[in-house]
Design a protein around this motif. Structure first.
Motif, PDB file in Angstrom:
ATOM      1  N   ARG A  78       0.832  -1.213   0.000  1.00 52.62           N
ATOM      2  CA  ARG A  78       0.000   0.000   0.000  1.00 52.62           C
ATOM      3  C   ARG A  78       0.863   1.258   0.000  1.00 52.62           C
ATOM      4  O   ARG A  78       0.618   2.177  -0.777  1.00 52.62           O
ATOM      5  CB  ARG A  78      -0.934   0.002   1.213  1.00 52.62           C
ATOM      6  CG  ARG A  78      -2.054  -0.989   1.145  1.00 52.62           C
ATOM      7  CD  ARG A  78      -3.245  -0.454   0.395  1.00 52.62           C
ATOM      8  NE  ARG A  78      -3.778   0.715   1.065  1.00 52.62           N
ATOM      9  CZ  ARG A  78      -3.905   1.919   0.508  1.00 52.62           C
ATOM     10  NH1 ARG A  78      -3.550   2.126  -0.727  1.00 52.62           N
ATOM     11  NH2 ARG A  78      -4.413   2.924   1.191  1.00 52.62           N
ATOM     12  N   ASP A  81       2.627   1.608  -3.337  1.00 55.57           N
ATOM     13  CA  ASP A  81       1.696   1.976  -4.400  1.00 55.57           C
ATOM     14  C   ASP A  81       1.397   3.475  -4.357  1.00 55.57           C
ATOM     15  O   ASP A  81       1.414   4.150  -5.391  1.00 55.57           O
ATOM     16  CB  ASP A  81       0.405   1.163  -4.268  1.00 55.57           C
ATOM     17  CG  ASP A  81      -0.547   1.390  -5.431  1.00 55.57           C
ATOM     18  OD1 ASP A  81      -0.131   1.206  -6.591  1.00 55.57           O
ATOM     19  OD2 ASP A  81      -1.713   1.754  -5.167  1.00 55.57           O
ATOM     20  N   VAL A  91      -8.379   4.586  -0.492  1.00 53.75           N
ATOM     21  CA  VAL A  91      -8.887   3.858  -1.650  1.00 53.75           C
ATOM     22  C   VAL A  91      -8.022   4.239  -2.846  1.00 53.75           C
ATOM     23  O   VAL A  91      -7.710   5.419  -3.045  1.00 53.75           O
ATOM     24  CB  VAL A  91     -10.368   4.222  -1.909  1.00 53.75           C
ATOM     25  CG1 VAL A  91     -10.901   3.528  -3.144  1.00 53.75           C
ATOM     26  CG2 VAL A  91     -11.223   3.877  -0.689  1.00 53.75           C
ATOM     27  N   THR A  92      -7.646   3.252  -3.645  1.00 52.63           N
ATOM     28  CA  THR A  92      -6.828   3.539  -4.824  1.00 52.63           C
ATOM     29  C   THR A  92      -7.626   4.329  -5.846  1.00 52.63           C
ATOM     30  O   THR A  92      -8.854   4.373  -5.780  1.00 52.63           O
ATOM     31  CB  THR A  92      -6.342   2.237  -5.505  1.00 52.63           C
ATOM     32  OG1 THR A  92      -7.472   1.567  -6.066  1.00 52.63           O
ATOM     33  CG2 THR A  92      -5.593   1.335  -4.551  1.00 52.63           C
ATOM     34  N   GLU A  94      -8.441   3.379  -8.584  1.00 55.15           N
ATOM     35  CA  GLU A  94      -9.359   2.430  -9.223  1.00 55.15           C
ATOM     36  C   GLU A  94     -10.512   2.015  -8.308  1.00 55.15           C
ATOM     37  O   GLU A  94     -11.403   1.282  -8.732  1.00 55.15           O
ATOM     38  CB  GLU A  94      -8.606   1.155  -9.652  1.00 55.15           C
ATOM     39  CG  GLU A  94      -7.522   1.383 -10.671  1.00 55.15           C
ATOM     40  CD  GLU A  94      -6.230   1.965 -10.070  1.00 55.15           C
ATOM     41  OE1 GLU A  94      -5.517   2.654 -10.804  1.00 55.15           O
ATOM     42  OE2 GLU A  94      -5.956   1.728  -8.878  1.00 55.15           O
ATOM     43  N   THR A  96     -10.096   0.399  -5.171  1.00 55.27           N
ATOM     44  CA  THR A  96      -9.790  -0.749  -4.319  1.00 55.27           C
ATOM     45  C   THR A  96      -9.586  -0.279  -2.886  1.00 55.27           C
ATOM     46  O   THR A  96      -8.851   0.678  -2.640  1.00 55.27           O
ATOM     47  CB  THR A  96      -8.528  -1.478  -4.819  1.00 55.27           C
ATOM     48  OG1 THR A  96      -8.688  -1.783  -6.205  1.00 55.27           O
ATOM     49  CG2 THR A  96      -8.292  -2.758  -4.046  1.00 55.27           C
ATOM     50  N   SER A  97     -10.222  -0.975  -1.941  1.00 55.45           N
ATOM     51  CA  SER A  97     -10.174  -0.571  -0.538  1.00 55.45           C
ATOM     52  C   SER A  97      -9.496  -1.628   0.334  1.00 55.45           C
ATOM     53  O   SER A  97      -9.179  -2.731  -0.128  1.00 55.45           O
ATOM     54  CB  SER A  97     -11.595  -0.353  -0.010  1.00 55.45           C
ATOM     55  OG  SER A  97     -12.257  -1.607   0.110  1.00 55.45           O
ATOM     56  N   ASP A 100     -11.107  -5.011   0.233  1.00 50.16           N
ATOM     57  CA  ASP A 100     -10.787  -5.728  -1.009  1.00 50.16           C
ATOM     58  C   ASP A 100      -9.434  -6.426  -0.897  1.00 50.16           C
ATOM     59  O   ASP A 100      -9.286  -7.582  -1.297  1.00 50.16           O
ATOM     60  CB  ASP A 100     -10.759  -4.768  -2.204  1.00 50.16           C
ATOM     61  CG  ASP A 100     -12.095  -4.102  -2.456  1.00 50.16           C
ATOM     62  OD1 ASP A 100     -13.137  -4.762  -2.309  1.00 50.16           O
ATOM     63  OD2 ASP A 100     -12.088  -2.900  -2.798  1.00 50.16           O
ATOM     64  N   TRP A 101      -8.426  -5.704  -0.360  1.00 57.90           N
ATOM     65  CA  TRP A 101      -7.082  -6.280  -0.239  1.00 57.90           C
ATOM     66  C   TRP A 101      -7.057  -7.437   0.746  1.00 57.90           C
ATOM     67  O   TRP A 101      -6.394  -8.445   0.502  1.00 57.90           O
ATOM     68  CB  TRP A 101      -6.062  -5.228   0.193  1.00 57.90           C
ATOM     69  CG  TRP A 101      -5.778  -4.199  -0.843  1.00 57.90           C
ATOM     70  CD1 TRP A 101      -5.304  -4.405  -2.102  1.00 57.90           C
ATOM     71  CD2 TRP A 101      -5.959  -2.804  -0.706  1.00 57.90           C
ATOM     72  NE1 TRP A 101      -5.191  -3.207  -2.759  1.00 57.90           N
ATOM     73  CE2 TRP A 101      -5.577  -2.199  -1.925  1.00 57.90           C
ATOM     74  CE3 TRP A 101      -6.398  -1.982   0.324  1.00 57.90           C
ATOM     75  CZ2 TRP A 101      -5.619  -0.834  -2.131  1.00 57.90           C
ATOM     76  CZ3 TRP A 101      -6.445  -0.616   0.114  1.00 57.90           C
ATOM     77  CH2 TRP A 101      -6.065  -0.060  -1.106  1.00 57.90           C
ATOM     78  N   ALA A 104      -8.718 -10.443  -0.881  1.00 66.91           N
ATOM     79  CA  ALA A 104      -7.873 -10.972  -1.952  1.00 66.91           C
ATOM     80  C   ALA A 104      -6.688 -11.770  -1.406  1.00 66.91           C
ATOM     81  O   ALA A 104      -6.202 -12.691  -2.059  1.00 66.91           O
ATOM     82  CB  ALA A 104      -7.359  -9.831  -2.831  1.00 66.91           C
TER      83      ALA A 104
END
Length: 174
Positions: A78, A81, A91-92, A94, A96-97, A100-101, A104
């Motif tokens: 993170r 990034d 949040v990215t 895109e 993604t929170s 989500d990570w 995943a």
């Protein structure tokens, strides 16, 4: 075979299956929560921030958090990034929170929190400034000291232009 023996065997099979599922779940949780000291070495700034967080938790009467290798990897990802792509958000770009990570990466959790910080202080003081920023912000302070959390990951990255990014993720596993 009598119906009573059939019920007993069926009950035994069910209990044995549940035990195997429980042991597999415990094994998975143990793999996620293995002591990070033996697996992941924090850099000086990450370790300083982690130590300050645990000292503050102790002072507040909350149990210290343990390092999770999965969370350390995620926080480093993170921070890196954000540093590479020059954004600063939970949040990215895109969308993604944190949740989500965690999903995943198959992290088994019932509650989670993320705190982020960015500054331009020297490497000698950047972790102290990150901690002070967290400590002086009510929302970050409350997440950092929340007694529900038992595991954490700390990550730091620099963008090469003097900006240091810190990410701390806390979880309470099932």
């Amino acid at each position: 075979m009598s119906s009573l023996n059939f019920v007993r065997r069926l009950s035994f099979a069910f209990i044995a299956a549940m035990l195997l599922v429980t042991l597999a779940h415990i094994g998975n949780a143990a793999a996620q929560t293995a002591p990070a000291a033996a697996i992941i070495k924090l850099n000086v700034q990450e370790q300083a921030l982690f130590d300050k967080i645990n000292a503050a938790r102790k002072t507040a009467g909350a149990a210290q958090v343990t390092l999770s290798p999965v969370l350390v990897d995620l926080t480093r990802y993170r921070a890196s990034d954000m540093a590479k792509r020059n954004y600063f958000a939970h949040v990215t770009p895109e969308g993604t929170s944190l949740m989500d990570w965690l999903v995943a990466r198959n992290v088994d959790f019932q509650d989670a929190g993320e705190i982020i910080h960015r500054n331009t202080y020297s490497l000698a003081t950047t972790a102290d400034q990150a901690f002070q920023g967290y400590f002086n912000s009510k929302v970050h302070h409350d997440i950092m000291l929340d007694p529900i959390f038992s595991q954490a990951g700390v990550g730091m990255a620099s963008d090469g232009n003097g900006k240091n990014y810190f990410v701390v993720i806390f979880i309470q596993p099932y």
